[in-house]
Motif scaffolding. Sequence first.
Motif, PDB file in Angstrom:
ATOM      1  N   SER A 139       0.868  -1.162  -0.044  1.00 13.89           N
ATOM      2  CA  SER A 139      -0.118   0.009   0.102  1.00 13.89           C
ATOM      3  C   SER A 139       0.835   1.557  -0.069  1.00 13.89           C
ATOM      4  N   GLY A 140       0.345   2.385  -0.303  1.00 15.82           N
ATOM      5  CA  GLY A 140       1.083   3.808  -0.485  1.00 15.82           C
ATOM      6  C   GLY A 140       1.723   3.776  -1.833  1.00 15.82           C
ATOM      7  N   GLY A 141       2.392   4.773  -2.104  1.00 12.98           N
ATOM      8  CA  GLY A 141       3.124   4.991  -3.201  1.00 12.98           C
ATOM      9  C   GLY A 141       2.131   5.526  -4.347  1.00 12.98           C
ATOM     10  N   ARG A 142       2.206   6.962  -4.403  1.00  8.10           N
ATOM     11  CA  ARG A 142       1.435   7.591  -5.244  1.00  8.10           C
ATOM     12  C   ARG A 142       1.804   8.116  -6.510  1.00  8.10           C
ATOM     13  N   SER A 143       3.383   8.019  -6.683  1.00  7.33           N
ATOM     14  CA  SER A 143       4.299   8.182  -7.698  1.00  7.33           C
ATOM     15  C   SER A 143       4.912   7.150  -8.308  1.00  7.33           C
ATOM     16  N   LYS A 144       5.134   5.997  -7.322  1.00  2.83           N
ATOM     17  CA  LYS A 144       5.908   5.071  -7.559  1.00  2.83           C
ATOM     18  C   LYS A 144       5.330   3.752  -7.163  1.00  2.83           C
ATOM     19  N   SER A 145       5.542   2.526  -7.623  1.00  2.00           N
ATOM     20  CA  SER A 145       4.838   1.537  -7.194  1.00  2.00           C
ATOM     21  C   SER A 145       5.765   0.628  -6.319  1.00  2.00           C
ATOM     22  N   THR A 146       5.380   0.039  -5.227  1.00  2.00           N
ATOM     23  CA  THR A 146       6.346  -0.855  -4.485  1.00  2.00           C
ATOM     24  C   THR A 146       5.704  -1.982  -4.173  1.00  2.00           C
ATOM     25  N   TYR A 147       6.523  -3.067  -4.221  1.00  3.02           N
ATOM     26  CA  TYR A 147       6.250  -4.421  -4.239  1.00  3.02           C
ATOM     27  C   TYR A 147       7.257  -5.205  -3.049  1.00  3.02           C
ATOM     28  N   ALA A 148       6.775  -5.944  -2.281  1.00  2.00           N
ATOM     29  CA  ALA A 148       7.743  -6.763  -1.235  1.00  2.00           C
ATOM     30  C   ALA A 148       7.683  -8.004  -1.989  1.00  2.00           C
ATOM     31  N   LEU A 149       8.704  -8.858  -2.075  1.00  2.00           N
ATOM     32  CA  LEU A 149       9.028 -10.090  -2.551  1.00  2.00           C
ATOM     33  C   LEU A 149       9.969 -10.882  -1.515  1.00  2.00           C
ATOM     34  N   THR A 150       9.692 -12.236  -1.883  1.00  2.00           N
ATOM     35  CA  THR A 150      10.490 -13.297  -0.904  1.00  2.00           C
ATOM     36  C   THR A 150      10.983 -14.165  -1.988  1.00  2.00           C
ATOM     37  N   VAL A 151      12.508 -14.417  -2.053  1.00  2.00           N
ATOM     38  CA  VAL A 151      13.021 -15.653  -3.049  1.00  2.00           C
ATOM     39  C   VAL A 151      13.603 -16.219  -2.081  1.00  2.00           C
ATOM     40  N   ALA A 152      13.949 -17.305  -2.635  1.00  2.00           N
ATOM     41  CA  ALA A 152      15.039 -18.421  -2.138  1.00  2.00           C
ATOM     42  C   ALA A 152      15.797 -18.962  -3.022  1.00  2.00           C
ATOM     43  N   GLY A 153      17.089 -19.451  -2.754  1.00  2.00           N
ATOM     44  CA  GLY A 153      18.221 -20.234  -3.485  1.00  2.00           C
ATOM     45  C   GLY A 153      18.876 -18.905  -4.258  1.00  2.00           C
ATOM     46  N   ALA A 154      18.821 -17.685  -3.768  1.00  2.00           N
ATOM     47  CA  ALA A 154      19.733 -16.687  -4.566  1.00  2.00           C
ATOM     48  C   ALA A 154      21.020 -17.102  -4.037  1.00  2.00           C
ATOM     49  N   ALA A 155      21.883 -16.543  -5.074  1.00  2.65           N
ATOM     50  CA  ALA A 155      23.496 -16.628  -4.812  1.00  2.65           C
ATOM     51  C   ALA A 155      23.912 -15.703  -3.828  1.00  2.65           C
ATOM     52  N   ASP A 156      23.214 -14.484  -3.964  1.00  6.01           N
ATOM     53  CA  ASP A 156      23.929 -13.447  -2.911  1.00  6.01           C
ATOM     54  C   ASP A 156      22.759 -12.586  -2.486  1.00  6.01           C
ATOM     55  N   LEU A 157      21.524 -12.497  -3.066  1.00  2.00           N
ATOM     56  CA  LEU A 157      20.686 -11.546  -2.647  1.00  2.00           C
ATOM     57  C   LEU A 157      19.929 -12.265  -1.346  1.00  2.00           C
ATOM     58  N   PRO A 158      19.520 -11.167  -0.460  1.00  2.00           N
ATOM     59  CA  PRO A 158      18.815 -11.600   0.812  1.00  2.00           C
ATOM     60  C   PRO A 158      17.332 -12.324   0.387  1.00  2.00           C
ATOM     61  N   GLY A 159      16.722 -12.873   1.312  1.00  2.00           N
ATOM     62  CA  GLY A 159      15.508 -13.642   1.016  1.00  2.00           C
ATOM     63  C   GLY A 159      14.427 -12.481   0.848  1.00  2.00           C
ATOM     64  N   ASP A 160      14.496 -11.453   1.666  1.00  2.00           N
ATOM     65  CA  ASP A 160      13.071 -10.458   1.543  1.00  2.00           C
ATOM     66  C   ASP A 160      13.729  -9.300   1.054  1.00  2.00           C
ATOM     67  N   LEU A 161      13.042  -8.750  -0.117  1.00  2.00           N
ATOM     68  CA  LEU A 161      13.512  -7.657  -0.892  1.00  2.00           C
ATOM     69  C   LEU A 161      12.270  -6.573  -1.073  1.00  2.00           C
ATOM     70  N   VAL A 162      12.420  -5.612  -1.704  1.00  2.00           N
ATOM     71  CA  VAL A 162      11.685  -4.534  -2.101  1.00  2.00           C
ATOM     72  C   VAL A 162      12.007  -3.967  -3.315  1.00  2.00           C
ATOM     73  N   ILE A 163      10.843  -4.089  -4.278  1.00  2.24           N
ATOM     74  CA  ILE A 163      11.232  -3.375  -5.584  1.00  2.24           C
ATOM     75  C   ILE A 163      10.418  -2.070  -5.647  1.00  2.24           C
ATOM     76  N   ARG A 164      10.901  -1.203  -5.835  1.00  3.78           N
ATOM     77  CA  ARG A 164      10.537   0.437  -6.101  1.00  3.78           C
ATOM     78  C   ARG A 164      10.385   0.593  -7.559  1.00  3.78           C
ATOM     79  N   LYS A 165       9.189   0.917  -8.202  1.00  2.00           N
ATOM     80  CA  LYS A 165       9.080   0.817  -9.575  1.00  2.00           C
ATOM     81  C   LYS A 165       8.587   2.173 -10.077  1.00  2.00           C
ATOM     82  N   ASP A 166       9.072   2.583 -11.192  1.00  2.00           N
ATOM     83  CA  ASP A 166       8.501   3.917 -11.808  1.00  2.00           C
ATOM     84  C   ASP A 166       7.184   3.435 -12.291  1.00  2.00           C
TER      85      ASP A 166
END
Length: 435
Positions: A139-166
């Motif tokens: 929720s929130g974000g009136r000029s950008k879209s924000t997404y929460a994501l969880t990944v598994a098996g990544a080589a170096d990225l942490p499991g919990d991330l955020v994507i902030r997108k135009d």
Amino acid sequence: MHHGQAYLTREIEAVSWLLRNTVDVLQTSIRPALTGLPAAHATRCVEVLAAAVDQLVRLAETGGERPAFAALADELADVDRVEERLAAVKAPPEQQQAPAAGEGAPTRIGLDAETLEAYLREHPGGGANLRLRHLERMSGGRSKSTYALTVAGAADLPGDLVIRKDQETLLNNTSVVSEAKLLERLHRAGMKVPQPFHLESDPGRLGSPFLILERLRGTTAGEVFDPPRNERLALALAEQVGLLHSIDVGTLADDPFLVTKDVTGDQLREQLAAFRATVDEFSEPYPSVLGALEWLDEHVRDFYEEVRLVHGDLGFHNVLAEGDELTAVLDWELASLGHPARDLGYLRSTIEMMTDWDKFLDVYHASGGVRCDPYAVDFYMLFSSVWLYQHLARSGQMRLKWDARNIEYAISFAVLGPNMRYRLARQLGGVLARY
């Protein structure tokens, strides 16, 4: 058309747009999560709201005149049109026709999970074994879209991330591209900001540029006009603002996105003229807004003696907290080199709802903040409030025109815009009493 009738037509169109946004949320977020009687009630709400939208549209089209049918065929044709409009209002957003392409029409940008997973597997920090476990728009974000994501098996990225997108940059002309380098510097400086992991500036990959960030603990601490009534959080923000304003701007000279603005008399007069033009086009002539513009016009001066890195949109709508702990300051898209009183003036009304202003300043100064002339704080308080009001007025009217479907846009139009005017009226009253 008579002025009063034109005003009524605009208001009817605005209410119709707000109701359509509400229908979208009921259809896509609330009703699918319900079962039994609550689900049936949600469906009834959609039906009632859709009918209300259609009645308002008919009023706007006819000016309130009673429909006249020369024959049964005319009435049946009208019934068909009503049914088509009702179906269009109730259709989920993905089934609705996007606005026609053209000048000013926004692009509706989502995020496809499969495409995102494929992209992350190509990233060195992701790798071929990465799996996308969860993707959720926040929720929130009136000029950008924000997404929460969880990944598994990544080589170096942490499991919990955020994507902030135009999402759309037509209304404030900002992009996540300008935030990545600044966030790296602020993170290294010890400020509570999310660490950036990757910037993708090519809009062809996922539809628009995006930034992959660390996901920090906490939730949004408050809204623009409803901060948490928590003194500890207010003073924690004072510390962060002090640290921000203590940064040597000489170290930022190589960042092409950080420009000096709104500090010289000429810059301020140019901005005020632009504000007035926007208000004239997109707002009713409220005495509070026009009075603030007049006061600012009369009291412009050069504020170039202090230039620091400023956030530009500081408030608890851009702060994460967990209990009494401030965990992050977010959304740096409007950062610039400017007078530190810009941030202080923007914050003052919010902070005074949480603690004593002088107590806030004591912590701010102890953390490296600048001792600003109270006159400068008052000037930038009104300046920032007029800036936000005219931005909300313009963006709200444009999103209504485009029929942009997003509940955050609807909230901005129906709640934030009027509340900003009320706040501005109170601020102007205080300033006029002091000078």
